[in-house]
Design an enzyme around this catalytic site. Structure first.
Site, PDB file in Angstrom:
ATOM      1  CB  SER A  55      -0.913  -0.005   1.228  1.00  0.00           C
ATOM      2  OG  SER A  55      -1.858  -1.045   1.117  1.00  0.00           O
ATOM      3  CG  HIS A  57       2.692   2.243  -4.196  1.00  0.00           C
ATOM      4  ND1 HIS A  57       3.767   3.089  -4.007  1.00  0.00           N
ATOM      5  CD2 HIS A  57       3.093   1.018  -3.773  1.00  0.00           C
ATOM      6  CE1 HIS A  57       4.778   2.388  -3.502  1.00  0.00           C
ATOM      7  NE2 HIS A  57       4.386   1.135  -3.334  1.00  0.00           N
ATOM      8  CE  LYS A 105       4.097  -1.650  -7.702  1.00  0.00           C
ATOM      9  NZ  LYS A 105       3.053  -2.524  -7.109  1.00  0.00           N
ATOM     10  CG  HIS A 219       8.723   1.352  -2.309  1.00  0.00           C
ATOM     11  ND1 HIS A 219       9.097   0.842  -3.526  1.00  0.00           N
ATOM     12  CD2 HIS A 219       7.555   0.761  -1.982  1.00  0.00           C
ATOM     13  CE1 HIS A 219       8.196  -0.042  -3.909  1.00  0.00           C
ATOM     14  NE2 HIS A 219       7.252  -0.111  -2.997  1.00  0.00           N
TER      15      HIS A 219
END
Lengths: 331, 331
Positions: A55, A57, A105, A219
């Site tokens: 989470s 994003h 990803k 991130h």
């Protein structure tokens, strides 16, 4: 100091998912027990699409669940992979009998957990799966190591695979479209400031006011370098030009361009960035066949932008243009 | 310090509009000369809708130009009304022979300039106009003075009037729907921090870390008071409860709820706010018939949220649900 609209920080991802589902009850449903976001009405007789990851994003990935895009999203905690069992549940939930494409990803945890989930799904031939690995971040290109990170091109992969699946393509075809997009799309980003984790009051890193972090990750990973702060046109050129070179675009090329806000850039800034991308490409004789500008793949409230370019192959555009109806992308 | 993705600050609104139009060429066109955003393909034989006001509230209004919503948006400089002549040009451009509804947020400059434009339009019976004044901000309710400010309910007015016009209603009917929404909808907001003007590096005001500004305006106007910082559920209750009281909602009432980010709140925060709105209303036996959560009517990068409630009259819901296709709102 950045205060937040928040209850318990550790509950933030699930409360947000609950809020998203309450806001979009005709599109999605949130299964808190299993940690899955599914379509409100599951699709039938089509290849399923599951994606997921940490989470932080948002709207990725739950915001892209719906007709023409994902069947299931599997969210982890902030910046942490969902578990393999969670991904397995999501994969099973995404299956309507024609197999499931897993869109992943390129991060170690995600890759590992999706791989285990794929193996679990195949264990008793329950669900046939194919994997599309998204690794578009040009800033992390190198000859060794874990390879390029997966960032905003995942939006294009999910859109193109989603349209292909909706049109009735088989498992392998849907996966091949996704792999082509992943192979051809590249992304580069810059940040003016880092994001602030739920419950924290300071950003993950601070920058000298004279500098901009180039090639930053979603991130908050440090970029490839710091460049002088400059106006939007100058900073955008620093993203567009290396992408154009890497993709081998030349005068007459046509691209799909995604101008992606990293969470804290506000609409005027994103539109100015989009203008700069269009002008920079036009100046090199490159046509923008389609484009998007919005905050789609974010890093909490990071102030910054990424640009993704994808060659606009003639057979991709109808899939890009095909109807989509999700909380965060609809046309 | 908040740095921005920006070229010349004074050019920010028009560069942003150019970027929005470049990103959405099938939906809108930007006429920089006249300072207007129009539909890419003008509508025929329907009541026209024009709105506008200062920039800095993006996606409002230009992001709501398109089929099912506005015909023309008339943007001013940041937090400054467009000129009367500009609004006049917009009014003429919005007319396809059946008259034009002007949707105006209640600010002195906007009210004045739209009134002059309405008079100019009527001068040689060129364009019949009706005006809908939006004054939904409960924080500014008083027995004297300029009345309540216009804020996020303008989104509902534009959506409902847009659907009514698209369905072929006459000038008076479209305006009456708008007036009803404006009369019945109320909004209340809070901010954790103020927005930063293009070219500035500090927000318009600063708050004590222990306090939250309640009833703040979309130009950073100070609110009705400061309340202790608290968790999302507590802060949202401070918005929802007075709205419920003011609207006279009781157990069994149904509302349309707009959870609006003020520019700097990121998706997790908005979804958590939306969850809190749903729960708070449900706890009082009030049904959320429809809801939206997103950054629609902003104040640059202000971190905060507004909640708009509108009674969900049975004849409004089909207009709310009718198709809309604009840069910032599509279904």
């Amino acid at each position: 100091m950045r205060r937040q609209i928040l209850n318990l920080p550790e509950k933030a991802p699930e409360e947000a998912l609950e809020g998203l589902a309450l806001t979009n009850p005709t599109l999605i449903a949130y299964d808190r027990e299993r940690g899955l976001v599914t379509r409100a009405t599951p699709a039938r007789d089509k290849v399923g699409l599951v994606s997921g990851g940490g989470s932080g994003h948002e709207p990725l990935h739950a915001g892209f669940v719906g007709s023409g895009m994902l069947d299931v999203a599997v969210p982890g905690a902030v910046f942490a992979s969902p578990t393999a069992l969670q991904v397995h549940e999501g994969t099973v939930a995404a299956d309507s009998g024609r197999g499931v494409v897993q869109i992943v990803k390129n991060y170690t945890g995600d890759v590992l957990n999706f791989r285990i989930a794929g193996e679990l799904a195949g264990d008793d031939n329950a669900v046939a799966t194919e994997t599309v690995l998204v690794d578009d971040d040009l800033a992390t290109q190198s000859d060794d190591g874990p390879g390029r990170r997966g960032t905003a091109a995942v939006l294009a992969v999910e859109k193109i695979c989603g349209a292909s699946a909706e049109a009735g393509a088989d498992l392998r075809t849907v996966a091949e479209f996704g792999r082509r997009v992943a192979r051809n799309a590249r992304t580069l980003s810059f940040a003016l400031s880092a994001g602030t984790h739920p419950g924290e009051t300071s950003p993950a890193f601070t920058l000298d006011p004279a500098e901009v972090e180039l090639g930053v990750g979603i991130h908050g990973e440090r970029g490839t370098g710091r460049v002088p702060f400059a106006d939007a046109d100058t900073l955008i050129a620093r993203l567009v030009d290396p992408l154009v070179t890497e993709l081998g675009c030349t005068r007459g090329s046509a691209v799909v361009a995604i101008v992606n806000g990293l969470g804290g850039a506000y609409p005027i800034e994103l539109s100015i960035a989009a203008r700069a991308v269009h002008h920079r490409l036009a100046g090199q004789g490159i046509t923008v066949a389609r484009s998007l500008a919005g905050s789609y793949v974010t890093s909490l409230d990071m102030v910054g932008v990424s640009v993704t370019l994808l060659p606009a192959d003639a057979d991709l555009l109808p899939l890009w243009d095909a109807p989509v109806r999700t909380p965060a992308l609809t046309w």
